[in-house]
Design a protein around this motif. Structure first.
Motif, mmCIF file in Angstrom:
data_model
loop_
_atom_site.group_PDB
_atom_site.id
_atom_site.type_symbol
_atom_site.label_atom_id
_atom_site.label_comp_id
_atom_site.label_asym_id
_atom_site.label_seq_id
_atom_site.Cartn_x
_atom_site.Cartn_y
_atom_site.Cartn_z
ATOM 1 N N LEU A 119 3.454 0.799 5.753
ATOM 2 C CA LEU A 119 3.348 -0.743 6.399
ATOM 3 C C LEU A 119 3.310 -0.706 7.810
ATOM 4 O O LEU A 119 2.881 -1.257 8.520
ATOM 5 C CB LEU A 119 4.206 -1.644 5.646
ATOM 6 C CG LEU A 119 4.156 -2.130 4.681
ATOM 7 C CD1 LEU A 119 5.282 -3.277 3.865
ATOM 8 C CD2 LEU A 119 2.342 -3.602 4.646
ATOM 9 N N TRP A 120 3.965 0.122 8.358
ATOM 10 C CA TRP A 120 4.263 0.553 9.964
ATOM 11 C C TRP A 120 2.852 1.540 10.335
ATOM 12 O O TRP A 120 3.320 0.109 11.580
ATOM 13 C CB TRP A 120 5.379 1.205 9.808
ATOM 14 C CG TRP A 120 5.332 1.961 11.087
ATOM 15 C CD1 TRP A 120 5.688 2.955 12.277
ATOM 16 C CD2 TRP A 120 7.042 1.076 11.831
ATOM 17 N NE1 TRP A 120 6.026 2.448 13.480
ATOM 18 C CE2 TRP A 120 6.769 1.925 13.062
ATOM 19 C CE3 TRP A 120 7.273 -0.150 11.452
ATOM 20 C CZ2 TRP A 120 8.053 1.080 14.591
ATOM 21 C CZ3 TRP A 120 8.241 -0.232 12.806
ATOM 22 C CH2 TRP A 120 8.469 -0.033 13.405
ATOM 23 N N ARG A 156 -0.243 -0.542 10.351
ATOM 24 C CA ARG A 156 -0.481 -1.495 10.018
ATOM 25 C C ARG A 156 -0.033 -2.890 10.530
ATOM 26 O O ARG A 156 -0.360 -3.697 10.444
ATOM 27 C CB ARG A 156 -1.244 -1.721 8.979
ATOM 28 C CG ARG A 156 -0.450 -1.776 7.689
ATOM 29 C CD ARG A 156 -2.282 -1.668 6.723
ATOM 30 N NE ARG A 156 -0.848 -2.283 5.303
ATOM 31 C CZ ARG A 156 -1.451 -3.649 4.670
ATOM 32 N NH1 ARG A 156 -1.183 -4.714 5.738
ATOM 33 N NH2 ARG A 156 -0.515 -4.145 3.416
ATOM 34 N N ARG A 157 1.218 -2.411 11.383
ATOM 35 C CA ARG A 157 2.303 -3.275 11.647
ATOM 36 C C ARG A 157 1.900 -4.953 12.238
ATOM 37 O O ARG A 157 1.783 -5.732 12.477
ATOM 38 C CB ARG A 157 3.540 -3.075 11.981
ATOM 39 C CG ARG A 157 2.877 -2.203 13.731
ATOM 40 C CD ARG A 157 4.233 -1.732 13.511
ATOM 41 N NE ARG A 157 4.463 -0.641 15.073
ATOM 42 C CZ ARG A 157 3.929 0.510 15.416
ATOM 43 N NH1 ARG A 157 3.613 1.193 14.136
ATOM 44 N NH2 ARG A 157 3.901 1.218 16.362
ATOM 45 N N ALA A 158 0.926 -4.438 13.238
ATOM 46 C CA ALA A 158 0.047 -5.205 14.370
ATOM 47 C C ALA A 158 0.082 -5.765 13.688
ATOM 48 O O ALA A 158 -0.559 -7.863 13.969
ATOM 49 C CB ALA A 158 -1.155 -3.889 15.089
ATOM 50 N N GLY A 159 -1.051 -6.496 12.397
ATOM 51 C CA GLY A 159 -2.158 -6.893 11.633
ATOM 52 C C GLY A 159 -0.922 -7.616 10.583
ATOM 53 O O GLY A 159 -1.766 -8.912 9.895
ATOM 54 N N LEU A 160 0.212 -7.207 10.486
ATOM 55 C CA LEU A 160 1.208 -8.232 9.419
ATOM 56 C C LEU A 160 1.477 -9.303 10.092
ATOM 57 O O LEU A 160 2.139 -10.030 10.904
ATOM 58 C CB LEU A 160 2.091 -7.495 9.270
ATOM 59 C CG LEU A 160 2.116 -5.730 8.306
ATOM 60 C CD1 LEU A 160 3.233 -5.367 8.163
ATOM 61 C CD2 LEU A 160 1.478 -6.447 6.778
ATOM 62 N N SER A 161 1.843 -9.934 8.487
ATOM 63 C CA SER A 161 1.719 -11.393 8.985
ATOM 64 C C SER A 161 3.579 -12.515 7.616
ATOM 65 O O SER A 161 2.954 -11.469 6.937
ATOM 66 C CB SER A 161 1.122 -12.815 10.079
ATOM 67 O OG SER A 161 0.697 -13.509 8.040
ATOM 68 N N ALA A 197 3.735 -7.470 1.599
ATOM 69 C CA ALA A 197 4.776 -6.873 2.229
ATOM 70 C C ALA A 197 5.756 -6.919 2.620
ATOM 71 O O ALA A 197 7.107 -6.429 2.189
ATOM 72 C CB ALA A 197 3.693 -6.644 3.523
ATOM 73 N N THR A 198 5.866 -8.735 2.201
ATOM 74 C CA THR A 198 7.536 -8.886 2.582
ATOM 75 C C THR A 198 8.263 -8.635 1.151
ATOM 76 O O THR A 198 9.320 -8.457 1.765
ATOM 77 C CB THR A 198 7.066 -10.267 2.350
ATOM 78 O OG1 THR A 198 6.306 -11.106 3.350
ATOM 79 C CG2 THR A 198 8.838 -11.497 2.798
ATOM 80 N N LEU A 199 7.851 -8.468 0.237
ATOM 81 C CA LEU A 199 8.452 -8.224 -0.984
ATOM 82 C C LEU A 199 9.041 -6.636 -1.017
ATOM 83 O O LEU A 199 9.593 -6.541 -0.813
ATOM 84 C CB LEU A 199 8.002 -8.242 -2.208
ATOM 85 C CG LEU A 199 7.129 -9.397 -2.615
ATOM 86 C CD1 LEU A 199 6.219 -9.825 -4.016
ATOM 87 C CD2 LEU A 199 8.608 -10.192 -3.030
ATOM 88 N N ARG A 204 13.227 5.125 8.076
ATOM 89 C CA ARG A 204 12.528 4.422 7.214
ATOM 90 C C ARG A 204 12.907 3.433 6.571
ATOM 91 O O ARG A 204 12.496 2.077 7.290
ATOM 92 C CB ARG A 204 11.894 4.257 5.587
ATOM 93 C CG ARG A 204 10.610 5.471 5.767
ATOM 94 C CD ARG A 204 10.393 6.022 4.257
ATOM 95 N NE ARG A 204 8.944 7.044 4.058
ATOM 96 C CZ ARG A 204 9.588 8.556 3.946
ATOM 97 N NH1 ARG A 204 10.550 8.941 3.598
ATOM 98 N NH2 ARG A 204 7.996 9.310 3.909
ATOM 99 N N SER A 205 13.808 3.164 6.701
ATOM 100 C CA SER A 205 15.726 1.368 6.524
ATOM 101 C C SER A 205 15.120 1.391 8.375
ATOM 102 O O SER A 205 15.259 -0.218 8.245
ATOM 103 C CB SER A 205 16.523 2.102 6.209
ATOM 104 O OG SER A 205 17.345 2.736 4.880
ATOM 105 N N ARG A 206 15.114 1.522 9.191
ATOM 106 C CA ARG A 206 14.814 1.034 10.599
ATOM 107 C C ARG A 206 13.815 0.544 10.395
ATOM 108 O O ARG A 206 13.249 -0.659 11.044
ATOM 109 C CB ARG A 206 15.238 2.124 11.802
ATOM 110 C CG ARG A 206 15.500 1.069 13.013
ATOM 111 C CD ARG A 206 15.978 2.122 14.208
ATOM 112 N NE ARG A 206 15.687 3.735 14.621
ATOM 113 C CZ ARG A 206 16.235 4.820 15.163
ATOM 114 N NH1 ARG A 206 17.075 3.481 16.054
ATOM 115 N NH2 ARG A 206 15.648 5.289 15.425
#
Length: 267
Positions: free
Chosen positions: A5-6, A8-13, A19-21, A52-54
């Motif tokens: 997820l990190w 491709r973070r720029a495309g997340l919403s 991803a939210t889960l 990873r936690s951060r």
């Protein structure tokens, strides 16, 4: 999954439910104390960060939608919800802890603020108007006195959060920031300033000690050293180690107050 997820973070919403889960599960592990953003390596004694936690915390700010809430007449608008798990914790009205912060059983929060990713150990008192910043790690049986500011760190990657180890005492209105470390049993007088680069000096020998660290089982205050600059001579702050305590020694407040009065300081 967090690493993926990190990347491709720029495309997340907030529309990315899966991803939210994943991120919510990661923050829930921090909230329950299963994971920690940072800890002390028992072999090297170094502060080790779980990136990873951060990253999960940072991803939450991208994935969680702004939500309006209210408590009586007070209205709020934020992405992260408040913490709802307080097993064995005393939380006085006015205290705020965000989801993703861990509060160990036996900890006490007066009206104060504990940010996401922070860890507060068992038997620790977070006194009135004290702030525990994001990812800061506070040990067991610590006293953060009124108005103490413990700095947080989410970025940049590789940055080390503030660590206050077991049995430490941080005096009123002290500031501990920028990855500074308060070692086991250290006592900081009122108004002490400690950053990751603060010079630390032994008052008895004049010896320079490791920067940014209050030594274990010591009594420390902020002092000033004269330093020559192109514009003149100025006093630059340093941490002055007034006294070393025997390992395990926990002097009562009266003894500490007498020591600080002897040196012209007050708790």
């Amino acid at each position: 999954m967090i690493d993926e997820l990190w990347e491709r973070r720029a495309g997340l919403s907030p529309a990315d439910e899966k991803a939210t889960l994943v991120v919510t599960e990661a923050l829930d592990r921090l909230d329950r104390g299963v994971d920690r953003v940072a800890g002390i390596d028992p072999v090297t004694d170094a502060v080790v960060v779980d990136e990873r936690s951060r990253r999960a915390i940072l991803l939450a700010f991208r994935l969680y939608a702004l939500t309006e809430t209210h408590a009586g007449p007070f209205h709020f608008r934020d992405r992260l919800p408040l913490k709802q798990r307080f097993d064995g914790v005393r939380l006085v009205p006015g205290a705020i802890a965000r989801f993703g912060a861990y509060l160990a059983p036996g900890s006490v929060l007066m009206p104060s603020f504990v940010n996401v990713g922070a860890y507060v150990g068992a038997g620790t008192m977070v006194d009135t108007w004290a702030t525990v910043g994001s990812c800061a790690q506070i040990g067991a049986r610590v006293h953060l006195s009124g108005g103490v500011g413990i700095g947080g760190v989410l970025e940049p990657e590789g940055a080390v959060p503030v660590v206050v180890e077991d049995d430490a005492f941080v005096g009123s209105r002290s500031i501990v920031v920028e990855g500074a470390r308060v070692r086991t049993g250290a006592n900081l007088g009122a108004g002490t300033l400690l950053t990751g680069t603060t010079r630390v000096v032994d008052a008895t020998t004049g010896e320079d000690l490791p920067r940014g660290e209050a030594p274990p089982w010591s009594v420390c205050v902020t002092a000033y050293r004269q330093q020559q600059f192109p514009g003149g001579v100025f006093g630059t702050p340093c941490l002055l180690v007034l006294r070393r305590l025997a390992p395990g020694e926990t002097p009562d407040n009266l003894r500490i107050s007498e020591l600080f009065r002897e040196h012209g300081y007050a708790l």
